[in-house]
Design a protein around this motif. Sequence first.
Motif, short mmCIF file in Angstrom:
data_model
loop_
_atom_site.label_atom_id
_atom_site.label_comp_id
_atom_site.label_asym_id
_atom_site.label_seq_id
_atom_site.Cartn_x
_atom_site.Cartn_y
_atom_site.Cartn_z
N ARG A 171 0.82 -1.21 0.00
CA ARG A 171 0.00 0.00 0.00
C ARG A 171 0.86 1.27 0.00
N ARG A 172 1.95 1.25 0.76
CA ARG A 172 2.85 2.40 0.76
C ARG A 172 3.47 2.59 -0.61
N GLN A 173 3.88 1.49 -1.23
CA GLN A 173 4.49 1.58 -2.55
C GLN A 173 3.48 2.10 -3.58
N LEU A 174 2.23 1.66 -3.47
CA LEU A 174 1.19 2.14 -4.39
C LEU A 174 0.99 3.64 -4.23
N ASN A 175 0.96 4.13 -2.99
CA ASN A 175 0.82 5.58 -2.77
C ASN A 175 1.97 6.35 -3.40
N LEU A 176 3.18 5.83 -3.26
CA LEU A 176 4.34 6.50 -3.86
C LEU A 176 4.23 6.49 -5.38
N ASP A 177 3.78 5.37 -5.94
CA ASP A 177 3.62 5.29 -7.40
C ASP A 177 2.56 6.27 -7.89
N ILE A 178 1.46 6.40 -7.15
CA ILE A 178 0.42 7.37 -7.52
C ILE A 178 1.01 8.78 -7.53
N LEU A 179 1.79 9.11 -6.51
CA LEU A 179 2.43 10.42 -6.46
C LEU A 179 3.37 10.62 -7.64
N ARG A 180 4.13 9.60 -7.99
CA ARG A 180 5.06 9.70 -9.11
C ARG A 180 4.32 10.01 -10.41
N HIS A 181 3.27 9.27 -10.68
CA HIS A 181 2.51 9.49 -11.91
C HIS A 181 1.84 10.87 -11.91
N LEU A 193 -0.58 20.52 -8.53
CA LEU A 193 -0.72 19.17 -7.99
C LEU A 193 -1.42 19.24 -6.64
N HIS A 194 -2.52 18.51 -6.51
CA HIS A 194 -3.25 18.39 -5.26
C HIS A 194 -3.14 16.95 -4.76
N ILE A 195 -2.96 16.80 -3.46
CA ILE A 195 -2.92 15.47 -2.84
C ILE A 195 -4.13 15.37 -1.92
N VAL A 196 -4.98 14.37 -2.18
CA VAL A 196 -6.22 14.22 -1.44
C VAL A 196 -6.22 12.89 -0.69
N HIS A 197 -6.52 12.98 0.61
CA HIS A 197 -6.74 11.77 1.42
C HIS A 197 -7.96 12.02 2.28
N VAL A 198 -8.91 11.08 2.26
CA VAL A 198 -10.12 11.18 3.06
C VAL A 198 -10.06 10.13 4.16
N PHE A 199 -10.31 10.56 5.40
CA PHE A 199 -10.22 9.64 6.53
C PHE A 199 -11.45 9.77 7.42
N ASP A 200 -11.73 8.73 8.17
CA ASP A 200 -12.82 8.73 9.13
C ASP A 200 -12.42 7.87 10.31
N GLU A 240 10.44 11.02 0.16
CA GLU A 240 10.97 9.96 -0.70
C GLU A 240 10.88 10.35 -2.17
N LEU A 241 9.79 10.99 -2.54
CA LEU A 241 9.64 11.46 -3.92
C LEU A 241 10.69 12.52 -4.24
N GLU A 242 10.89 13.44 -3.31
CA GLU A 242 11.87 14.51 -3.51
C GLU A 242 13.28 13.96 -3.67
N SER A 247 16.64 18.12 -8.18
CA SER A 247 16.57 19.11 -7.11
C SER A 247 15.60 20.23 -7.47
N GLY A 248 14.73 20.57 -6.55
CA GLY A 248 13.82 21.69 -6.73
C GLY A 248 12.49 21.36 -7.37
N VAL A 249 12.26 20.08 -7.75
CA VAL A 249 11.01 19.73 -8.43
C VAL A 249 9.81 19.97 -7.54
N LEU A 250 9.88 19.52 -6.28
CA LEU A 250 8.73 19.72 -5.39
C LEU A 250 8.53 21.19 -5.05
N ASP A 251 9.62 21.96 -4.96
CA ASP A 251 9.47 23.40 -4.75
C ASP A 251 8.73 24.03 -5.91
N TYR A 252 9.00 23.51 -7.11
CA TYR A 252 8.32 24.02 -8.29
C TYR A 252 6.84 23.61 -8.30
#
Length: 325
Positions: A171-181, A193-200, A240-242, A247-252
């Motif tokens: 599941r962690r690897q899948l989340n990282l792959d989703i972020l990569r794509h 880029l928006h990151i959405v997580h819904v919790f209850d 991990e993605l960064e 360098s600087g991609v996430l800042d962008y």
Amino acid sequence: MKGHYRNILCVLYDTHKQDEVVAQAIHVAKSHQAELTIMLALESLPPNANIIMETFSMIDAEQSMNSAAESWLKEQSESWQEKYPVTCVARFGHPFMETMKKVINDEHDLVIKLSETSIMDKLFGSDDLHLLRKCPCPVWVIHRGNSRQYSNVVAALDLNYHYPEHEISVRRQLNLDILRHAAEIALLEFSQLHIVHVFDSVPEHILRGEFISVDEGSMQTDLSAIHKERDLELDRLLSELEAERESGVLDYLKPERHLVHGYPRREIAATATSLSADVVVMGTVARLGVPGFIMGGTAEETIHQLNCAIVGIKPEGFVTPIKVD
């Protein structure tokens, strides 16, 4: 790297108004310097067609249909080739199965197609869902008029790791792959880029049915703890993605976080809609260990509520249940 494509398949299920999906496929392929194949996959005449047609008439009709399709594809390919090198093929049979054969035999790493629009009140047809469930590579499904440059890309993550130990790493690897794509698409489209997580904490239908009594103060404490837990996990994923990007991609990109308390089967789509999402990148497979890797209920309900493009990602180790010759 996941999210960087090298061998793209653009699937056309008919010859009507296909310019925008081809333009999108060329746009993506050009950015990634990927090989691009455009496949026209048409339904062949049904097996019982010979009941109402003489044998020679049926054969002649099939040959005529196939010849016309191949002529159309050849004519179109000349204009496509002016924009980007493409390989064009025509396949006849069941479009879903022909797509699966092509993906598996030629190891494509992305499928791009238009959603089916002939089914009333459903933006995604049966073949779209079959591909999102069973295709071994990511599937990018767009709607007519939705292939313009995207402004908002949503990565829908499930940061809940309260599952059996053997599932957590997947599941962690899948989340990282989703972020990569999602990051690759946001960079391609110069979009937010928006990151959405819904919790209850307690499932809403249980509270609504008054099956249990929940102290409001305790519930708010639980929700605060869950929010902190998911926020820390998102920090870890982004770090991990960064570390693996330039360098600087996430800042962008400056990804915006949306940790939302609510019922995931409703709020994922509602949040994406409120963000004017042009495309949602999400996992489309249920828990591991289920034969055939059926689509999860949350993913399927979310997909039916969205009015934007979908990029469906499978977990690492996914094996399609489809067998091809």
